[in-house]
Design a protein around this motif. Structure first.
Motif, PDB file in Angstrom:
ATOM      1  N   LEU A  36      -7.259  33.010  14.479  1.00  0.00           N
ATOM      2  CA  LEU A  36      -7.818  34.236  15.036  1.00  0.00           C
ATOM      3  C   LEU A  36      -6.652  35.056  15.547  1.00  0.00           C
ATOM      4  N   GLU A  45     -10.244  38.567  17.178  1.00  0.00           N
ATOM      5  CA  GLU A  45     -11.044  38.584  15.966  1.00  0.00           C
ATOM      6  C   GLU A  45     -10.700  37.418  15.053  1.00  0.00           C
ATOM      7  N   PHE A  46     -11.673  37.047  14.283  1.00  0.00           N
ATOM      8  CA  PHE A  46     -11.536  35.963  13.305  1.00  0.00           C
ATOM      9  C   PHE A  46     -10.659  36.419  12.157  1.00  0.00           C
ATOM     10  N   VAL A  47      -9.795  35.516  11.679  1.00  0.00           N
ATOM     11  CA  VAL A  47      -8.941  35.803  10.528  1.00  0.00           C
ATOM     12  C   VAL A  47      -9.310  34.894   9.356  1.00  0.00           C
ATOM     13  N   TYR A  59     -12.529  33.969   5.033  1.00  0.00           N
ATOM     14  CA  TYR A  59     -11.577  34.971   5.475  1.00  0.00           C
ATOM     15  C   TYR A  59     -12.297  36.209   5.982  1.00  0.00           C
ATOM     16  N   ALA A  60     -11.678  36.870   6.925  1.00  0.00           N
ATOM     17  CA  ALA A  60     -12.152  38.187   7.317  1.00  0.00           C
ATOM     18  C   ALA A  60     -11.928  39.145   6.152  1.00  0.00           C
ATOM     19  N   ASP A  61     -12.805  40.121   6.028  1.00  0.00           N
ATOM     20  CA  ASP A  61     -12.674  41.080   4.929  1.00  0.00           C
ATOM     21  C   ASP A  61     -11.323  41.794   4.963  1.00  0.00           C
ATOM     22  N   SER A  62     -10.804  42.013   6.143  1.00  0.00           N
ATOM     23  CA  SER A  62      -9.559  42.770   6.295  1.00  0.00           C
ATOM     24  C   SER A  62      -8.331  42.037   5.752  1.00  0.00           C
ATOM     25  N   LYS A  64      -8.749  39.383   3.262  1.00  0.00           N
ATOM     26  CA  LYS A  64      -9.103  38.707   2.012  1.00  0.00           C
ATOM     27  C   LYS A  64      -8.215  39.215   0.881  1.00  0.00           C
ATOM     28  N   GLY A 106     -17.726  32.874  10.052  1.00  0.00           N
ATOM     29  CA  GLY A 106     -16.563  33.507  10.661  1.00  0.00           C
ATOM     30  C   GLY A 106     -16.339  33.043  12.085  1.00  0.00           C
ATOM     31  N   TYR A 107     -16.210  33.974  12.993  1.00  0.00           N
ATOM     32  CA  TYR A 107     -15.912  33.671  14.383  1.00  0.00           C
ATOM     33  C   TYR A 107     -17.065  32.842  14.979  1.00  0.00           C
TER      34      TYR A 107
END
Length: 125
Positions: A36, A45-47, A59-62, A64, A106-107
């Motif tokens: 995170l 935030e979750f990574v 994965y987070a969309d940011s 991926k 995710g998180y």
């Protein structure tokens, strides 16, 4: 129990960096491991996360397509390979461990069992 994160640093946009988290004092294979991050003035935030046997990752969309999480259950270490870094990836990166069934959402808001101390990644433009 200790989660020791390392590998952060200052890089330029487009560069790659790998951060690591070495775990001790826990049965590493019993835990989902997650990364995170928290940027200045923002919420954590979750990574990414990886299941106990590496069979599942999220994965987070940011991130991926740019970041890859992996683990070595012999070395009790989880890694986050970060490619094509962007200034918005600048944050303190934390590793976390969670026991129990794999959660694909995710998180995990109810909480993680253990946290590392964080490693700072700074991406300059």
């Amino acid at each position: 129990v200790q989660l020791q994160a390392s590998g952060g640093g200052l890089v330029q946009a487009g560069d790659s960096l790998r951060v690591s988290c070495a775990a001790s004092g826990l049965a590493f294979t019993h835990y989902t491991m997650a990364w995170l991050r928290q940027a200045p003035g923002k919420e954590r935030e979750f990574v990414a996360q990886i299941s106990r046997s590496s069979g599942n990752t999220d994965y987070a969309d940011s991130v991926k397509g740019r970041f890859t999480i992996s683990r070595d259950n012999v070395k009790n270490t989880v890694y986050l390979q970060m490619n094509s870094l962007k200034p918005e990836d600048t944050a303190v990166y934390y590793c976390a461990a969670r026991s129990g069934p794999y959660y694909a959402g995710g998180y995990y808001r109810p909480g993680y069992d253990y946290w590392g101390q964080g490693t700072l990644v700074t991406v300059s433009s």
